[in-house]
Scaffold this motif. Structure first.
Motif, short mmCIF file in Angstrom:
data_model
loop_
_atom_site.label_atom_id
_atom_site.label_comp_id
_atom_site.label_asym_id
_atom_site.label_seq_id
_atom_site.Cartn_x
_atom_site.Cartn_y
_atom_site.Cartn_z
N TYR A 77 0.91 -1.27 0.05
CA TYR A 77 -0.21 -0.04 -0.06
C TYR A 77 0.92 1.25 -0.07
O TYR A 77 1.36 1.70 1.06
N GLU A 78 1.07 1.89 -1.11
CA GLU A 78 2.02 2.84 -1.35
C GLU A 78 1.69 3.60 -2.38
O GLU A 78 0.98 3.28 -3.32
N HIS A 79 2.05 4.99 -2.32
CA HIS A 79 1.69 6.06 -3.18
C HIS A 79 2.60 5.63 -4.46
O HIS A 79 3.79 5.37 -4.49
N GLY A 80 2.02 5.76 -5.46
CA GLY A 80 2.77 5.23 -6.76
C GLY A 80 3.02 3.77 -7.11
O GLY A 80 3.50 3.21 -8.27
N VAL A 81 2.25 2.93 -6.27
CA VAL A 81 2.43 1.55 -6.53
C VAL A 81 0.59 1.19 -6.94
O VAL A 81 0.01 1.03 -5.93
N PRO A 82 0.41 0.71 -8.06
CA PRO A 82 -0.93 0.47 -8.72
C PRO A 82 -1.34 -0.92 -7.82
O PRO A 82 -0.61 -1.91 -7.66
N THR A 83 -2.52 -0.89 -7.51
CA THR A 83 -3.52 -1.79 -6.85
C THR A 83 -3.94 -2.66 -7.80
O THR A 83 -4.73 -2.50 -8.74
N PRO A 84 -3.64 -3.93 -7.75
CA PRO A 84 -4.35 -5.13 -8.67
C PRO A 84 -5.95 -5.02 -8.56
O PRO A 84 -6.35 -4.79 -7.49
N VAL A 85 -6.65 -5.31 -9.49
CA VAL A 85 -8.11 -5.33 -9.40
C VAL A 85 -8.52 -6.45 -8.50
O VAL A 85 -9.48 -6.37 -7.71
N GLU A 86 -7.68 -7.65 -8.51
CA GLU A 86 -7.94 -8.65 -7.57
C GLU A 86 -8.03 -8.45 -6.17
O GLU A 86 -8.77 -8.64 -5.33
N THR A 87 -6.81 -7.65 -6.00
CA THR A 87 -6.78 -7.10 -4.22
C THR A 87 -8.02 -6.13 -3.89
O THR A 87 -8.43 -6.21 -2.83
N PHE A 88 -8.29 -5.12 -4.82
CA PHE A 88 -9.42 -4.43 -4.76
C PHE A 88 -10.88 -5.01 -4.69
O PHE A 88 -11.54 -4.89 -3.73
N VAL A 89 -11.09 -6.13 -5.46
CA VAL A 89 -12.32 -7.09 -5.23
C VAL A 89 -12.38 -7.59 -3.93
O VAL A 89 -13.33 -7.66 -3.08
N ASP A 90 -10.95 -8.20 -3.46
CA ASP A 90 -11.23 -8.97 -2.14
C ASP A 90 -11.36 -7.72 -1.09
O ASP A 90 -12.02 -8.21 0.13
N TYR A 91 -10.82 -6.71 -1.24
CA TYR A 91 -10.89 -5.54 -0.11
C TYR A 91 -12.47 -5.19 -0.15
O TYR A 91 -12.99 -5.17 1.01
N GLY A 92 -13.19 -5.04 -1.43
CA GLY A 92 -14.50 -4.56 -1.33
C GLY A 92 -15.48 -5.56 -0.54
O GLY A 92 -16.31 -5.46 0.13
N ARG A 93 -15.09 -6.83 -0.80
CA ARG A 93 -15.88 -8.01 -0.22
C ARG A 93 -15.54 -7.88 1.41
O ARG A 93 -16.50 -8.42 2.23
N TRP A 94 -14.46 -7.85 1.83
CA TRP A 94 -13.93 -7.74 3.17
C TRP A 94 -14.62 -6.62 3.64
O TRP A 94 -15.30 -6.45 4.93
N PHE A 95 -14.86 -5.17 3.10
CA PHE A 95 -15.49 -4.09 3.70
C PHE A 95 -17.06 -4.51 3.69
O PHE A 95 -17.60 -4.31 5.00
N GLN A 96 -17.46 -5.15 2.79
CA GLN A 96 -18.98 -5.46 2.82
C GLN A 96 -19.33 -6.64 4.23
O GLN A 96 -20.11 -6.35 4.93
#
Length: 399
Positions: free
Chosen positions: A81-100
């Motif tokens: 989790y760093e400025h300038g380091v792109p987030t993979p969509v798979e990580t973002f999907v897992d994050y959204g499901r964790w948020f839910q």
């Protein structure tokens, strides 16, 4: 689920905006339920292997205490989790499901087939055959209802012709000849991922030359640096800062000006981190800029594309990464009568006309996300706008 059940608020859509609105509404005491599969559009309607264009700190979903951020998820999972380091969509999907799971426990994992209004309440018909009633509805439809196709490809169908929002598993294109249409990040990234998956890819773009984002500089460390060049979810500089953070002011601008700003802001550009991969694989023959498709015709199992300049391409598939066009008439999840009651900024062929609380012309019906961009600005096209939408809508929902 009984047909007589009455909710305070039904949220249609379980993406970043729907989940954020539900988290805030639930915390305020509204009996709110989300309908849909969490992060489905991100998991199933984006190419595997893509990365988010927005910075990690501009990619948080929103809850009232900001407890369930992407930063916190990455800390718990030991992920970058760093400025300038792109987030993979798979990580973002897992994050959204964790948020839910943390913030929105009342979710029914089922699509909504139809929303109608009966008196002062709404009726939702679900794909599992059940129904539910609600005093208000928040439509968080995302981008899926609004794909824009080039005129030359209209009428041609899958699997030969697809919009980029219908592309997910690129392994199926191994050994195929594929033309990708568009000059922005979606087109460039899909072209690169297809090439790396073994496809023979040609990119066709109307623009005379592809444009690229510059390498991001460090975040401002001092007050003076923040004053000189503020950062925002839309990028650095005061123009982006105003569009990102002053949505209330933007809504008061003339509608034609608002729609033009949304159309032009953050136009087609490739991300800095994919440029090398693109330029290593795409020469002038496979990256045809200043070119458009003038006509397309089936030929057996393939397509023949007529290009400006008199050239032709014979391909197996065409993928149009040509963006989205918000129109009220495309909100087909709304019943005919209900959809007809929704005022558009340019009638049914334009985006919805929304009030200060994301409220449509139908009392009790709110719209967030991309559908609200023409009212509140280009931040509604990105995850960074979810916090403003959730904090604005939730206080107006019944409880």
């Amino acid at each position: 689920m009984a047909g007589t059940e009455i909710l305070d608020t039904a949220v249609v859509g379980a993406g970043p905006y729907g989940l954020s609105v539900a988290a805030h509404a639930t915390a305020r005491g509204s009996r709110t339920r989300v309908f849909g599969t969490p992060m489905k559009a991100w998991a199933e309607h984006m190419p595997m292997g893509m990365k988010l264009k927005s910075e990690p700190w501009a990619s948080h979903l929103s809850d009232p205490r900001d407890s369930f951020t992407l930063r916190e998820y990455c800390r718990l999972e030991g992920l970058p989790y760093e400025h300038g380091v792109p987030t993979p969509v798979e990580t973002f999907v897992d994050y959204g499901r964790w948020f839910q799971r943390q913030a929105v426990p009342d979710l029914h994992e089922c699509d909504v087939r139809r929303v109608d209004r009966e008196g002062r309440e709404f009726t939702l018909e679900l794909a599992d055959g059940s129904s539910v009633r609600s005093r208000s509805v928040v439509l968080a439809a995302g981008f899926l209802p609004f794909p824009r196709m080039p005129e030359a490809l209209v009428g041609l169908t899958a699997p030969r012709v697809l919009h980029s929002s219908a592309v997910n598993d690129l392994a199926a294109y191994d050994g195929k000849q594929v033309t990708v249409v568009g000059g922005g990040q979606a087109a460039i990234e899909i072209a690169v991922l297809l090439d790396e998956a073994g496809a023979d890819v040609t990119l066709v773009a109307r623009t005379g030359a592809l444009r690229w984002n510059s390498l991001p500089g460090p975040l401002p460390a001092t007050l003076w640096e923040r004053v000189r060049r503020p950062e925002s979810g839309l990028g650095p500089g005061y123009y982006n800062k105003v569009l990102s953070d002053l949505q209330v002011v933007f809504r008061r601008m003339p509608k034609d000006y608002r729609m033009e700003v949304v159309r032009k802001t953050l136009g087609p550009e490739g991300s800095w981190w994919i440029r090398d991969r693109f330029e290593k694989s795409f020469d002038a023959e496979h990256a045809r800029t200043g070119t458009r498709i003038t006509a397309a015709r089936p030929q057996g199992d393939r397509l023949v594309l007529e290009l400006s300049g008199g050239r032709e391409l014979e391909v197996d598939h065409v993928i149009a990464a040509t963006g989205f066009e918000v129109e009220v008439r495309r909100l087909t999840v709304l019943g005919d009568e209900l959809r007809g009651a929704v005022r558009g900024l340019r009638g049914p062929d334009g985006p919805p006309e929304l009030g200060a609380r994301f409220d449509s012309s139908v009392p009790g019906l709110h719209m967030v996300g991309l559908a609200a961009a023409a009212t509140f600005g280009p931040s509604m096209r990105f995850v960074c706008g979810a916090a403003f939408a959730a904090r604005t809508v939730a206080p107006r929902l019944p409880r």
